[in-house]
Scaffold this motif. Structure first.
Motif, PDB file in Angstrom:
ATOM      1  N   ILE A 175       9.773  -4.915 -40.974  1.00 31.38           N
ATOM      2  CA  ILE A 175      10.067  -5.234 -39.572  1.00 31.38           C
ATOM      3  C   ILE A 175      10.960  -4.113 -39.027  1.00 31.38           C
ATOM      4  CG2 ILE A 175      11.473  -6.784 -38.125  1.00 31.38           C
ATOM      5  CD1 ILE A 175       8.929  -8.170 -38.728  1.00 31.38           C
ATOM      6  N   LYS A 176      10.564  -3.536 -37.881  1.00 29.07           N
ATOM      7  CA  LYS A 176      11.342  -2.428 -37.334  1.00 29.07           C
ATOM      8  C   LYS A 176      12.057  -2.865 -36.051  1.00 29.07           C
ATOM      9  CE  LYS A 176       7.642  -0.318 -38.474  1.00 29.07           C
ATOM     10  NZ  LYS A 176       6.408   0.350 -38.413  1.00 29.07           N
ATOM     11  N   VAL A 177      13.354  -2.619 -36.032  1.00 28.95           N
ATOM     12  CA  VAL A 177      14.101  -2.969 -34.824  1.00 28.95           C
ATOM     13  C   VAL A 177      14.731  -1.708 -34.237  1.00 28.95           C
ATOM     14  CG1 VAL A 177      14.659  -5.413 -35.091  1.00 28.95           C
ATOM     15  CG2 VAL A 177      15.966  -3.750 -36.354  1.00 28.95           C
ATOM     16  N   ILE A 218      14.073  -9.142 -27.325  1.00 31.78           N
ATOM     17  CA  ILE A 218      15.329  -8.372 -27.204  1.00 31.78           C
ATOM     18  C   ILE A 218      16.514  -9.304 -27.431  1.00 31.78           C
ATOM     19  CG2 ILE A 218      16.800  -7.021 -25.610  1.00 31.78           C
ATOM     20  CD1 ILE A 218      14.286  -6.152 -24.135  1.00 31.78           C
ATOM     21  N   VAL A 219      17.505  -8.839 -28.158  1.00 27.88           N
ATOM     22  CA  VAL A 219      18.747  -9.599 -28.276  1.00 27.88           C
ATOM     23  C   VAL A 219      19.907  -8.669 -27.909  1.00 27.88           C
ATOM     24  CG1 VAL A 219      19.153  -9.125 -30.753  1.00 27.88           C
ATOM     25  CG2 VAL A 219      20.079 -11.189 -29.748  1.00 27.88           C
ATOM     26  N   THR A 220      20.903  -9.232 -27.208  1.00 26.51           N
ATOM     27  CA  THR A 220      22.073  -8.431 -26.825  1.00 26.51           C
ATOM     28  C   THR A 220      23.287  -8.879 -27.628  1.00 26.51           C
ATOM     29  OG1 THR A 220      21.213  -8.304 -24.586  1.00 26.51           O
ATOM     30  CG2 THR A 220      23.501  -7.686 -24.857  1.00 26.51           C
ATOM     31  N   ILE A 278      16.083   1.254 -36.477  1.00 26.65           N
ATOM     32  CA  ILE A 278      15.772   2.580 -35.934  1.00 26.65           C
ATOM     33  C   ILE A 278      16.798   2.856 -34.829  1.00 26.65           C
ATOM     34  CG2 ILE A 278      13.997   3.995 -34.795  1.00 26.65           C
ATOM     35  CD1 ILE A 278      13.040   3.002 -37.511  1.00 26.65           C
ATOM     36  N   ILE A 279      17.534   3.937 -34.957  1.00 29.34           N
ATOM     37  CA  ILE A 279      18.645   4.193 -34.026  1.00 29.34           C
ATOM     38  C   ILE A 279      18.144   5.030 -32.830  1.00 29.34           C
ATOM     39  CG2 ILE A 279      21.039   5.019 -33.874  1.00 29.34           C
ATOM     40  CD1 ILE A 279      20.690   3.112 -36.223  1.00 29.34           C
ATOM     41  N   ALA A 280      18.144   4.421 -31.663  1.00 23.92           N
ATOM     42  CA  ALA A 280      17.626   5.094 -30.456  1.00 23.92           C
ATOM     43  C   ALA A 280      18.361   6.416 -30.205  1.00 23.92           C
ATOM     44  CB  ALA A 280      17.779   4.170 -29.251  1.00 23.92           C
ATOM     45  N   GLU A 281      19.652   6.398 -30.438  1.00 22.85           N
ATOM     46  CA  GLU A 281      20.512   7.559 -30.212  1.00 22.85           C
ATOM     47  C   GLU A 281      20.052   8.790 -31.005  1.00 22.85           C
ATOM     48  OE1 GLU A 281      23.315   8.217 -28.380  1.00 22.85           O
ATOM     49  OE2 GLU A 281      23.640  10.090 -29.465  1.00 22.85           O
ATOM     50  N   ASP A 332       9.149  -3.879 -33.650  1.00 21.12           N
ATOM     51  CA  ASP A 332       8.921  -5.322 -33.508  1.00 21.12           C
ATOM     52  C   ASP A 332       9.880  -5.944 -32.492  1.00 21.12           C
ATOM     53  OD1 ASP A 332       7.022  -6.107 -35.975  1.00 21.12           O
ATOM     54  OD2 ASP A 332       8.402  -4.527 -36.583  1.00 21.12           O
ATOM     55  N   GLY A 333      11.073  -5.353 -32.371  1.00 21.55           N
ATOM     56  CA  GLY A 333      12.050  -5.921 -31.450  1.00 21.55           C
ATOM     57  C   GLY A 333      13.152  -4.914 -31.142  1.00 21.55           C
ATOM     58  N   VAL A 334      14.024  -5.318 -30.229  1.00 18.52           N
ATOM     59  CA  VAL A 334      15.075  -4.406 -29.764  1.00 18.52           C
ATOM     60  C   VAL A 334      16.426  -5.107 -29.818  1.00 18.52           C
ATOM     61  CG1 VAL A 334      15.925  -3.124 -27.742  1.00 18.52           C
ATOM     62  CG2 VAL A 334      13.478  -3.167 -28.253  1.00 18.52           C
ATOM     63  N   ILE A 335      17.427  -4.395 -30.306  1.00 18.15           N
ATOM     64  CA  ILE A 335      18.795  -4.932 -30.301  1.00 18.15           C
ATOM     65  C   ILE A 335      19.653  -4.066 -29.375  1.00 18.15           C
ATOM     66  CG2 ILE A 335      20.848  -5.413 -31.703  1.00 18.15           C
ATOM     67  CD1 ILE A 335      19.035  -5.956 -34.049  1.00 18.15           C
ATOM     68  N   LEU A 336      20.233  -4.701 -28.384  1.00 20.84           N
ATOM     69  CA  LEU A 336      21.134  -3.974 -27.479  1.00 20.84           C
ATOM     70  C   LEU A 336      22.560  -4.249 -27.953  1.00 20.84           C
ATOM     71  CD1 LEU A 336      19.559  -5.130 -24.061  1.00 20.84           C
ATOM     72  CD2 LEU A 336      19.079  -3.020 -25.287  1.00 20.84           C
TER      73      LEU A 336
END
Ligand code: SF4
Length: 306
Positions: free
Chosen positions: A170-172, A272-274, A202-205, A243-247
């Protein structure tokens, strides 16, 4: 001469550039330790309540260094990728000067001004002039440092693209500022939790800033802050590969609160979860929220295969 480098804020973006530059010039430096509770508590003493957590942390690192070196390196960066940075980055010199006015500390000022061409090199050139370092030596040190930083960034970006293409886990995609996700006290516990849950964070930065900022224009033409654009552009680029995004945001961040709200409204089809972190409890209570989120992602993936 010993230069103190606070392990906070833009250190997490420019670590290789700064340290290699000082290395090439043979200037000794110390880097403050990893963030801990004591550093945050000490930093908070210099800040007003409304100050965001990363600035409190920055103040704590400067406090740690204040009697351990001759100069404290304070970078001020107005723009990145032709877009403005958060006001806090532009006010850094004045902020530190004012907060530590009672102490006899010397600041080594690095100032990247506006949208000027070669503004990064010009900032280093000015710094060399202040330290009475020969222009040619300074130029060589800058070129070597820049090369090291670029290689490092390229390596990180390619490494992650490889994971995106090949990992079955699972990739976030984790959208968080460099100084949040890179900080041992703030971001690292979250990454460890995600790994424990058998996911691939996975680090967006870590994706190429220039490409991401350009991509972000597809979503918003008006969003003002460069570092938020970087994260937004990474999401736009890789949204179909995760699969999803963490803010991850730190309280109370103005740019994040606006940008995150826009992301949640714009990307309705992506889970998405914040997570909002503050100085008091940092990552307390986060584990349960992450577990539920990852459960949802697992369920979603399982159902999409059936
Ligand atoms: S972008 Fe947010 S977290 Fe970063 S310095 Fe500005 S207010 Fe603080």
């Amino acid at each position: 001469m010993i230069v103190g480098i606070p392990r906070a804020l833009l250190y997490y973006k420019n670590e290789k550039l700064w340290t290699k530059f000082f290395d090439e010039l043979g200037i000794d430096y110390i880097i403050s330790p990893e963030t801990n509770k004591e550093i945050i508590e000490n930093g908070s003493k210099y800040a007003i309540d409304e100050t965001c957590l990363p600035i409190k942390i920055f103040l704590g690192h400067v406090d740690y260094l204040k009697d351990k070196c001759d100069y404290i390196f304070i970078p001020r960066i107005e723009t990145a990728q032709d877009t403005e940075t958060c006001l806090n980055f532009r006010a850094q010199y004045d902020l530190i000067k004012n907060a530590f006015r009672k102490y006899d500390i010397k600041l080594l000022f690095y100032n990247e001004v506006g949208h000027k061409k070669h503004k990064e090199y010009k900032a280093f050139k000015k710094l060399c002039k202040y330290l009475k370092i020969k222009k040619s030596l300074g130029k060589y040190a800058y070129q070597m440092a820049k090369q090291t930083q670029l290689y490092y960034e390229l390596f990180r970006s390619e490494y992650q693209e490889n994971i995106l293409k090949n990992s079955k886990k699972i990739k976030v995609l984790v959208l968080a500022h460099a100084y949040n996700i890179g900080d041992k006290y703030v971001g690292e516990p979250i990454l460890n939790m995600l790994k424990k849950l058998n996911t691939e964070p996975i680090i967006a930065e870590y994706f190429d800033a220039k490409r991401c900022v350009k991509e972000s224009l597809k979503v918003s033409k008006t969003l003002p802050w460069s570092y938020n654009r970087h994260l937004l552009g990474a999401l736009e680029l890789y949204k179909n590969m995760v699969d999803g995004v963490i803010l991850i945001t730190t309280y109370p961040c103005g740019p994040d609160s606006m940008c995150d709200e826009m992301i949640v409204r714009h990307y309705k089809d992506i889970p998405i979860v914040t997570l909002t972190l503050d100085a008091q409890d940092a990552t307390a209570g986060i584990e349960t929220r992450l577990e539920s989120f990852i459960d949802i992602l697992n369920y979603k993936r399982k159902n999409s295969y059936e």
